[in-house]
Design an enzyme around this catalytic site. Structure first.
Site, PDB file in Angstrom:
ATOM      1  CB  CYS A  80      -0.905   0.002   1.231  1.00 37.45           C
ATOM      2  SG  CYS A  80      -1.904   1.493   1.334  1.00 37.45           S
ATOM      3  NE  ARG A  83       2.278   0.793   3.482  1.00 34.96           N
ATOM      4  CZ  ARG A  83       3.400   0.105   3.531  1.00 34.96           C
ATOM      5  NH1 ARG A  83       3.794  -0.426   4.669  1.00 34.96           N
ATOM      6  NH2 ARG A  83       4.153  -0.039   2.453  1.00 34.96           N
ATOM      7  CD1 TRP A 259      -7.982   8.821  -1.566  1.00 37.43           C
ATOM      8  CD2 TRP A 259      -8.921   8.870   0.478  1.00 37.43           C
ATOM      9  NE1 TRP A 259      -7.131   9.483  -0.720  1.00 37.43           N
ATOM     10  CE2 TRP A 259      -7.677   9.529   0.530  1.00 37.43           C
ATOM     11  CE3 TRP A 259      -9.690   8.782   1.638  1.00 37.43           C
ATOM     12  CZ2 TRP A 259      -7.195  10.100   1.702  1.00 37.43           C
ATOM     13  CZ3 TRP A 259      -9.205   9.347   2.799  1.00 37.43           C
ATOM     14  CH2 TRP A 259      -7.972  10.002   2.824  1.00 37.43           C
ATOM     15  CD  GLU A 264      -6.096   1.923  -6.287  1.00 39.50           C
ATOM     16  OE1 GLU A 264      -6.413   2.937  -5.648  1.00 39.50           O
ATOM     17  OE2 GLU A 264      -6.291   0.761  -5.873  1.00 39.50           O
TER      18      GLU A 264
HETATM   19  N1  ARG Z   1      -6.911  -1.623  -7.012  1.00 43.67           N
HETATM   20  C1  ARG Z   1      -8.192  -1.995  -6.521  1.00 43.67           C
HETATM   21  C2  ARG Z   1      -9.270  -1.490  -7.468  1.00 43.67           C
HETATM   22  O1  ARG Z   1      -9.004  -0.830  -8.388  1.00 43.67           O
HETATM   23  C3  ARG Z   1      -8.441  -1.451  -5.138  1.00 43.67           C
HETATM   24  C4  ARG Z   1      -7.401  -1.777  -4.093  1.00 43.67           C
HETATM   25  C5  ARG Z   1      -7.455  -0.873  -2.898  1.00 43.67           C
HETATM   26  N2  ARG Z   1      -7.248   0.504  -3.272  1.00 43.67           N
HETATM   27  C6  ARG Z   1      -7.289   1.552  -2.463  1.00 43.67           C
HETATM   28  N3  ARG Z   1      -7.144   2.726  -2.961  1.00 43.67           N
HETATM   29  N4  ARG Z   1      -7.490   1.383  -1.191  1.00 43.67           N
HETATM   30  O2  ARG Z   1     -10.430  -1.692  -7.310  1.00 43.67           O
END
Ligand code: ARG
Length: 459
Positions: A80, A83, A259, A264
């Site tokens: 992560c 953090r 968030w 991602e």
């Molecule tokens: N990478 C994953 C997604 O796109 C989520 C993982 C957790 N991500 C976060 N920002 N807490 O759905």
């Protein structure tokens, strides 16, 4: 690379029959009471815990221990990047919930609280990192769990011609939900039901009400055509199939969220060839020369897709972060931790963002690789359930799910997809004929793409 705890190398598999290891409990409690002087001396607590383990095989955390343990589990999540704000995790103690209806109502509460839709004095989109901790596993006894990888995920439907509408990652999971009686709309962004399994009730499916699923339609600051693609994404990433472990106690049902970092969505979920695969579409609409890789058409389309994600979330007032800001924050976190005398366990291959890696500070260094507890783990059985949506694949690779789970009677009433129940009267669950939980069998895991940063937040 064989460092335990990294990538897909678990430090050791979890034995749900084993009693709590007192040494692990003691390590945790000494750390917890050492860091929180208001909790007083640890010695009397250790005596109580030792006796509880001797009598029952496990022990029960105090609310303070639970909250501290969950926050440190996040702090120890090597994958992560987000953090820096580990101390701010909101920990909801849900250890008294038992029935699927209770669990589901609390899941809805979690999502509303996380998304800012729970209270009149908060803005929808003011995302907060939250974890809901449900009952701990008791050695040798079955436990409640959620099958979905995340509380909110879009379904994927295989077409007759072999293509996929929606998210190809969850095609098998979606098929299984349909076998269990769920009727999706068949659209590209259909929210899957939440599959909640308890020892007493088997698995049941629940539709999330609209207010629990904040979504952002995607548009681009300059390309008018972009909005017509009809893309959207949900605001709250909430991992729901990882086991939280604190001081030797295991919480198999402890969904947590943060968030999003824009990449991602824009560089993985919508971009990966085995996900929504939008890069070729965006490149074509941008009029790019796609005749050879060297025109960097993929890179150019990727940047615009990511601009659209960040721009749309910001326009909608939904919290999101970009990878440059996040990289700087992670380096600040490392400095803070060093001041506190701690190293930051981190996995380079997950920390470096999936685009413009070398343009971010986190690329240009190595990290301390260690598996520290408390932490979150994805067990092979949980991973397989998240991919397949039924148990047949967790024990064998037989493609036929157990007959009990095949289908609801055709006459069973269907819950409307848009049902919007109040908290006290959750959506009538999809009633699935209770299926016996097969005894734990050796697990064989089908290969699955790995979920990117599994962490409660990125800020
Ligand atoms: N990478 C994953 C997604 O796109 C989520 C993982 C957790 N991500 C976060 N920002 N807490 O759905």
């Amino acid at each position: 690379m064989t460092t335990p705890g990294y990538r897909d190398v678990p430090p050791q598999s979890w034995d749900p029959n084993a009693p709590v290891d007192f040494a692990e409990a003691e390590d945790f409690l000494r750390m917890c009471y050492g860091d929180n002087s208001k909790l007083g001396s640890v010695e009397p607590r250790l005596a109580v815990v030792r006796a509880q383990i001797a009598a029952t095989g496990t022990y029960v955390h105090t609310p303070d221990e639970l909250a501290y343990g969950a926050r440190v589990a996040w702090r120890n999540s090597s994958r992560c990047i987000g953090r820096l704000y580990w101390r701010s995790l909101v920990v909801l103690d849900r250890r008294r919930a038992r029935t699927p209806e209770e669990i589901f109502a609390l899941i809805v509460r979690h999502l509303c609280m996380a998304g800012g839709t729970a209270a009149a004095n908060r803005e929808p989109g003011a995302i907060r990192p939250v974890i809901s901790v449900f009952p701990q596993a008791q050695p040798g006894r079955p436990y409640a769990r959620i099958w979905n990888e995340q509380l909110i995920r879009y379904a994927g439907y295989r077409d007759v011609n072999g293509g996929v509408t929606g998210d190809p990652r969850v095609v098998r999971f979606t098929e299984s939900m349909r076998d269990l009686g769920w009727r999706g709309k068949g659209d590209a962004f259909d929210v899957l039901p939440v599959a909640i399994e308890t020892p007493a009730h088997g698995v049941r499916l629940f539709e999330l009400p609209e207010r629990a699923v904040l979504e952002v339609p995607l548009a681009h600051p300059e390309f008018g055509w972009f909005a017509e693609l009809g893309l959207r994404w949900h605001a709250v990433p909430a991992i729901s199939n990882m086991r939280l472990t604190i001081g030797g106690v295991h919480y198999p049902l402890a969904p947590f969220n943060g968030w999003y970092m824009g990449t991602e969505i824009g560089a993985r979920n919508l971009a990966d060839p085995d996900r929504y695969n939008m890069i070729p579409v965006v490149a074509r609409l941008m009029g790019l020369d796609t005749s050879k890789p060297g025109t960097l058409w993929r890179d150019r389309a990727l940047v615009e897709l990511n601009r659209a994600v960040l721009w749309s979330f910001e326009r909608a007032g939904v919290k999101i972060t970009d990878h440059h800001t996040e990289s700087d924050r992670f380096l600040a976190h490392i400095r803070n931790e060093a001041k506190a005398g701690r190293e930051v366990p981190a996995d380079w291959s997950w920390i470096v963002p999936p685009m413009s890696g070398g343009a971010t500070g986190v690329f240009h260094r190595y990290y301390h690789e260690a598996d520290e507890r408390p932490n979150f783990y994805l067990d092979p059985e949980a991973r397989a359930l998240g991919v397949h949506g039924h148990r047949a694949h967790t024990a064998t690779e037989d493609p036929t799910p157990p007959t009990q789970t095949r289908r609801e009677p055709a006459t069973a009433p269907q819950a409307p997809a848009t049902a919007s129940p109040s908290l006290t009267t959750p959506t009538p669950p999809r009633r699935i004929p209770t299926q016996p939980v097969p005894p734990a069998a050796p697990t064989r895991v089908a290969p699955s793409p790995t979920l990117r940063p599994a962490c409660p937040v990125r800020h």
